[in-house]
Enzyme design. Structure first.
Site, mmCIF file in Angstrom:
data_model
loop_
_atom_site.group_PDB
_atom_site.id
_atom_site.type_symbol
_atom_site.label_atom_id
_atom_site.label_comp_id
_atom_site.label_asym_id
_atom_site.label_seq_id
_atom_site.Cartn_x
_atom_site.Cartn_y
_atom_site.Cartn_z
ATOM 1 N N LYS A 112 6.130 1.116 11.794
ATOM 2 C CA LYS A 112 6.991 0.040 11.275
ATOM 3 C C LYS A 112 8.392 0.030 11.907
ATOM 4 O O LYS A 112 9.134 -0.931 11.728
ATOM 5 C CB LYS A 112 7.146 0.197 9.754
ATOM 6 C CG LYS A 112 5.840 0.335 8.968
ATOM 7 C CD LYS A 112 5.203 -0.989 8.706
ATOM 8 C CE LYS A 112 3.980 -0.945 7.817
ATOM 9 N NZ LYS A 112 4.231 -0.585 6.442
ATOM 10 N N ALA B 272 7.933 -1.633 3.793
ATOM 11 C CA ALA B 272 8.455 -2.717 4.639
ATOM 12 C C ALA B 272 7.457 -2.971 5.754
ATOM 13 O O ALA B 272 6.600 -2.128 6.033
ATOM 14 C CB ALA B 272 9.807 -2.331 5.233
ATOM 15 N N SER C 99 0.823 -1.217 0.000
ATOM 16 C CA SER C 99 0.000 0.000 0.000
ATOM 17 C C SER C 99 0.856 1.265 0.000
ATOM 18 O O SER C 99 0.491 2.252 -0.645
ATOM 19 C CB SER C 99 -0.952 -0.021 1.199
ATOM 20 O OG SER C 99 -0.225 -0.075 2.399
ATOM 21 N N THR C 100 1.987 1.272 0.691
ATOM 22 C CA THR C 100 2.821 2.488 0.718
ATOM 23 C C THR C 100 3.453 2.708 -0.656
ATOM 24 O O THR C 100 3.517 3.838 -1.155
ATOM 25 C CB THR C 100 3.901 2.371 1.813
ATOM 26 O OG1 THR C 100 3.313 1.811 2.988
ATOM 27 C CG2 THR C 100 4.493 3.725 2.139
ATOM 28 N N GLU D 3 10.738 -8.663 -4.693
ATOM 29 C CA GLU D 3 11.220 -7.427 -4.053
ATOM 30 C C GLU D 3 12.703 -7.546 -3.690
ATOM 31 O O GLU D 3 13.468 -6.599 -3.864
ATOM 32 C CB GLU D 3 10.407 -7.132 -2.790
ATOM 33 C CG GLU D 3 8.996 -6.659 -3.093
ATOM 34 C CD GLU D 3 8.115 -6.536 -1.870
ATOM 35 O OE1 GLU D 3 7.136 -5.798 -1.955
ATOM 36 O OE2 GLU D 3 8.397 -7.187 -0.844
HETATM 37 C C1 A5P Z 1 5.012 -6.657 0.036
HETATM 38 O O1 A5P Z 1 5.286 -7.997 -0.171
HETATM 39 C C2 A5P Z 1 5.691 -6.216 1.266
HETATM 40 O O2 A5P Z 1 7.035 -6.505 1.364
HETATM 41 C C3 A5P Z 1 5.439 -4.748 1.513
HETATM 42 O O3 A5P Z 1 6.528 -3.965 1.160
HETATM 43 C C4 A5P Z 1 5.165 -4.603 2.942
HETATM 44 O O4 A5P Z 1 4.227 -5.592 3.307
HETATM 45 C C5 A5P Z 1 4.637 -3.228 3.278
HETATM 46 O O5 A5P Z 1 3.333 -3.092 2.811
HETATM 47 P P1 A5P Z 1 2.466 -1.851 3.193
HETATM 48 O O6 A5P Z 1 3.130 -0.662 2.566
HETATM 49 O O7 A5P Z 1 1.127 -2.162 2.565
HETATM 50 O O8 A5P Z 1 2.414 -1.772 4.679
#
Ligand code: A5P
Length: 234
Positions: free
Chosen positions: A129, A90, A36-37, A111
């Protein structure tokens, strides 16, 4: 109250994402993270593209590739161009080391490949986080070959790690590469390098969500504003 809290978390994600996108320059090759970020970053990128920025993207998931195509970002496959910077989210960011847990969205394998191929990895996140030690907030996602599911889970258990296969809509969650995700209860991780080596040695494990010594910088937004934390080692 819950709505208000998630609205402010989204505002923090967006603020961090916009700060990272503001630093991009014309002609860069940019790794496009997932989650989402990272999607807030893509929205900010769309606004910069509308004002004339030209970049090439290297996507970390089919979903982000689709979204990037829709806003007119030309894409390159991994390995065809050298990547100037990857911008990604993350699940946990360890203060001090900038070691990460990723994979909450299930895209950890791609990733990590894109991160490893990038000159810089910039992490964008809201300040929930940030942790003092990895393993505090989330379980550790581990990507498994479906054929090795039972064997890998047994071998993990022998290491004292209970993995739960991630589900989605009453089915096993399957990654873009056809893998399962085992969310592993590891507790607080004292020695992430040693744990990553132990997990890599488990038959059927393709990769784990520990991203060690990869992040160059974390842009973290919260009630106090936006903080950029740089890593001395990356
Ligand atoms: C995706 O597989 C993840 O590594 C994301 O980078 C991580 O879960 C962060 O996601 P949000 O930005 O949605 O918190």
């Amino acid at each position: 109250l819950a709505l208000t809290a998630s609205a402010s978390v989204n505002a923090y994600k967006q603020a961090a994402a916009e700060r990272a996108i503001a630093a991009l320059a014309d002609g860069m090759v940019v790794g496009l993270g997932s989650g989402s970020t990272a999607e807030f970053a893509l929205a900010a990128l769309e606004r910069r593209i509308a004002r004339g920025l030209r970049i090439v993207g290297v996507p970390t998931s089919e979903r982000i590739a689709d979204l990037a195509r829709r806003i007119g970002v030309p894409l390159a496959p991994l390995g065809m161009r050298s990547i100037d910077v990857t911008i990604d989210g993350a699940d946990e960011i360890e203060r001090g080391t900038l070691n990460l847990i990723k994979g909450g969205g299930g895209n950890l394998v791609r990733e990590k490949l894109v991160a490893c191929a990038s000159r810089r990895l910039v992490i964008i996140a809201d300040d929930r986080k940030l942790v003092d030690r990895l393993g505090t907030r989330v379980k550790l996602p581990v990507a498994l070959l479906p054929f090795a599911r039972a064997l890998a889970l047994r071998r993990l258990e022998a290491l004292g790690i209970i993995g739960t296969i991630r589900r989605s809509n009453d089915h096993d969650f399957i990654t873009d590469d056809g893998l399962l995700i085992a969310d592993c209860a590891c507790g607080v991780i004292d020695d992430p390098l040693a744990l990553a080596a132990r997990l890599d040695a488990v038959p059927g494990v393709v990769d784990c969500g520990l991203f060690l010594r990869l992040a160059s910088e974390a842009i973290v937004a919260g009630a106090a504003g936006i903080e950029t934390i740089t890593s001395a080692s990356a």
